[in-house]
Design a protein around this motif. Structure first.
Motif, PDB file in Angstrom:
ATOM      1  N   PHE A   1      26.733 -12.445  42.522  1.00  0.00           N
ATOM      2  CA  PHE A   1      25.371 -12.488  41.985  1.00  0.00           C
ATOM      3  C   PHE A   1      24.553 -13.587  42.661  1.00  0.00           C
TER       4      PHE A   1
ATOM      5  N   SER B   1      23.506 -12.774  46.439  1.00  0.00           N
ATOM      6  CA  SER B   1      22.901 -11.473  46.722  1.00  0.00           C
ATOM      7  C   SER B   1      21.644 -11.308  45.888  1.00  0.00           C
ATOM      8  N   GLN B   2      21.053 -10.137  45.969  1.00  0.00           N
ATOM      9  CA  GLN B   2      19.930  -9.777  45.107  1.00  0.00           C
ATOM     10  C   GLN B   2      20.339  -8.703  44.108  1.00  0.00           C
ATOM     11  N   LEU B   3      21.644  -8.598  43.853  1.00  0.00           N
ATOM     12  CA  LEU B   3      22.149  -7.617  42.902  1.00  0.00           C
ATOM     13  C   LEU B   3      21.930  -8.094  41.470  1.00  0.00           C
ATOM     14  N   SER B   4      21.775  -7.145  40.553  1.00  0.00           N
ATOM     15  CA  SER B   4      21.775  -7.493  39.137  1.00  0.00           C
ATOM     16  C   SER B   4      23.194  -7.882  38.743  1.00  0.00           C
ATOM     17  N   MET B   5      23.345  -8.547  37.608  1.00  0.00           N
ATOM     18  CA  MET B   5      24.682  -8.937  37.182  1.00  0.00           C
ATOM     19  C   MET B   5      25.576  -7.729  36.915  1.00  0.00           C
ATOM     20  N   PRO B   6      25.092  -6.658  36.246  1.00  0.00           N
ATOM     21  CA  PRO B   6      25.969  -5.488  36.099  1.00  0.00           C
ATOM     22  C   PRO B   6      26.435  -4.926  37.439  1.00  0.00           C
ATOM     23  N   ALA B   7      25.527  -4.913  38.430  1.00  0.00           N
ATOM     24  CA  ALA B   7      25.918  -4.410  39.748  1.00  0.00           C
ATOM     25  C   ALA B   7      26.925  -5.345  40.407  1.00  0.00           C
TER      26      ALA B   7
END
Length: 541
Positions: free
Chosen positions: A332, A335-341
């Protein structure tokens, strides 16, 4: 370097600023020679003003002459203005954050080892406590008594004379064991060629004091140095006023009296019935309600048995997916991912990829002060520990965790130091411990458990829990397993590590703990103590 634009001040203003600020032309500076109340008020105004701090001081707090910095000088214009500001923000508006802006170094002396745990319970305070390793307790005070506290409750129950006789016998036993161990160590320990007399004898004495300290009762008095914000002191005073123990309640008033001499404006709410009063009532009522609870047990502890078992450490709760939670936090943050991702990516990692990611995150640690980042705070461990009260005293001061402990008594048995057995002192040690158990049992017929605890030697075990994340676990385990540590809490730390690695199966977290020391030093600990004493020689002699 960034081109900072200096403020414009007159020559007169520059002269004034030179008394209270470390510079007048840079964007970073410290405040000096100002009362805590003025420094705190300046920062409080800072958040609601477009002016710089130095300009605020000149325009609103300095009116010519000197801003008093003494206890008796609280009446200057700057101080009065600061106190008025606190009255509005703290008492009227309830802006608690401003109470974090004033701090005090407070010395708390002649506090029992029951009271020191009350003083050191708050997280947001810094403590230093007198060490039983460097300070022997074998001498009587000018009044002819050893260094122990007599609780008001024991005196009022008509038990003071009997209590004093028992305390005197414990301290005499402490001196006997200490002298015998120190003498024997001096006889059998080879002196290294580079050892000065100071280093050699200090190292020997530290081991002897460690060995004997378990005989000291919890009533033994200590000195504690505290640095904390006004907000932390406010919470401490209220908590102590609600205590079931008279020593804590009376000591709270001593603390309040002294703090009123240096930061009175910060503590105005403490004595207000509608603020501090109702808070104390709430804490006291809650405590009384809990004291009335009772729980059935399947077996009563056998207090007559000799329990010389080592410390007991159990991992009660952990997250089987804890390492994947750490990995998700790393992903997380990078990156620029959401936490679920990020969690989905972490779940898809192979064991090898997971190990590589966590290893890259904690990096090449060169010493125990190099710590991984906050992703390690994503998984927690709940430990239940049984160890001697002496070791608990050291572990309890760790603040980045949640610790709960039971009342000290004699039901869990006690620890028998190895050197006591090695040097033929076991029977005498058992006699001292058994006498303490009998006296504690007599006190329980009359007094509350919290008061009976004063009479229990520190070798007796106490049960407590520690709930901490992996980052704090790394810090605690590496620090408390170091060679110069006491053998009891070294064992606690070593077993906590084994639980994380083998019970939780968090081998990647365990791999980050590169500086856990599993060696059994016993007398060999002298080598590490020699290094410490060599460093201390120039400071403390």
């Amino acid at each position: 370097m960034w081109n900072y634009l200096p403020e414009a001040f007159t020559d007169v203003e520059l002269e004034v600023l030179s008394r209270y600020f470390t510079n007048s032309d840079k964007p970073v500076f410290a405040l000096v020679n100002l009362p805590e109340v003025v420094k705190g008020a300046l920062f409080a105004r800072y958040s609601r003003s477009s002016k710089s701090l130095r300009r605020l001081f000149l325009d609103e707090f300095y009116e010519g002459g000197v801003v008093s910095n003494g206890i008796g000088g609280q009446g200057s214009a700057g101080v009065k203005r600061a106190e008025a500001l606190y009255e509005r923000m703290l008492a009227d508006y309830g802006d608690d954050s401003v109470a974090q802006l004033g701090g005090v170094h407070l010395a708390c002396e002649q506090a029992s080892n029951i009271l020191t745990k009350v003083l050191e319970r708050g997280r947001l305070m810094a403590y230093l406590e007198q060490s039983t390793r460097y300070v022997p307790y074998d001498k009587v005070l000018p009044d002819g008594n050893f260094r122990y506290f007599v609780p008001r409750e024991i005196a009022e129950a008509g038990l003071e004379k009997k209590y004093r006789r028992h305390m005197d016998s414990l301290f005499a036993g402490y001196k006997e064991i200490f002298d015998a161990v120190e003498t024997r160590l001096l006889e059998i320990t080879p002196r290294e060629s580079l050892d000065s007399d100071f280093v050699f004898r200090s190292s020997i004495r530290a081991v002897a004091l460690d060995t004997a300290r378990g005989i000291l009762p919890a009533s033994a008095v200590s000195n504690v140095g505290i640095f904390a914000s006004a907000q932390a002191y406010e919470a401490l005073i209220l908590r102590m006023r609600a205590s079931n123990i008279a020593e804590a309640r009376e000591y709270a008033e001593l603390i309040k009296t002294e703090l009123d001499k240096v930061i009175p404006a910060f503590l105005t709410r403490v004595d207000r019935p509608d603020r501090g009063g109702v808070w104390v009532d709430y804490l006291a009522l809650r405590s009384r309600a809990l004291s009335g609870l009772s729980f059935s047990v399947s077996k009563t502890p056998d207090t007559d048995s000799h329990d010389f078992d080592d410390v007991n450490v159990k991992l009660v709760r952990f997250d089987p997916d804890g390492e994947k939670r750490i990995a998700a936090a790393v992903i997380f943050g990078q990156s620029q991912l959401s936490m679920p991702a990020a969690m989905d990516v972490a779940d898809s990692l192979t064991d090898s990829d997971l190990a590589t990611l966590i290893r890259q995150y904690f990096g090449e640690r060169q010493n125990r002060r190099h710590k991984p980042g906050r992703a390690f705070e994503q998984t927690n461990y709940l430990f239940e520990v049984e160890c001697d009260y002496g070791a608990f005293r050291d572990l309890q001061r760790h603040r980045m965790l949640t610790i709960e402990w039971q009342v000290l008594d004699t039901s869990l048995g006690y620890m028998l130091p190895e050197l006591v057995s090695d040097f033929g002192l076991k029977e005498r040690y058992l006699e001292i411990m058994d006498g303490a158990r009998v006296f504690h049992s007599e006190l329980r017929d009359t007094l509350e458990p919290e008061i009976c605890a004063y009479a229990v030697p520190m070798a007796y075990k106490i049960r407590f829990t520690m709930d901490l994340n992996a980052r704090e676990a790394l810090h605690l385990i590496e620090l408390r397993s170091s060679p110069q540590g006491h053998s009891s809490y070294r064992k606690v730390a070593q077993r906590m590590f084994s639980c994380i690695r083998d019970v939780a199966g968090h081998r990647n977290v365990a791999a980050s703990m590169k500086f856990v020391d599993f060696d059994d030093y016993r007398i060999g600990r002298l080598s590490s103590l020699r290094q410490v004493e060599s460093k201390n020689k120039g400071i403390f002699t």
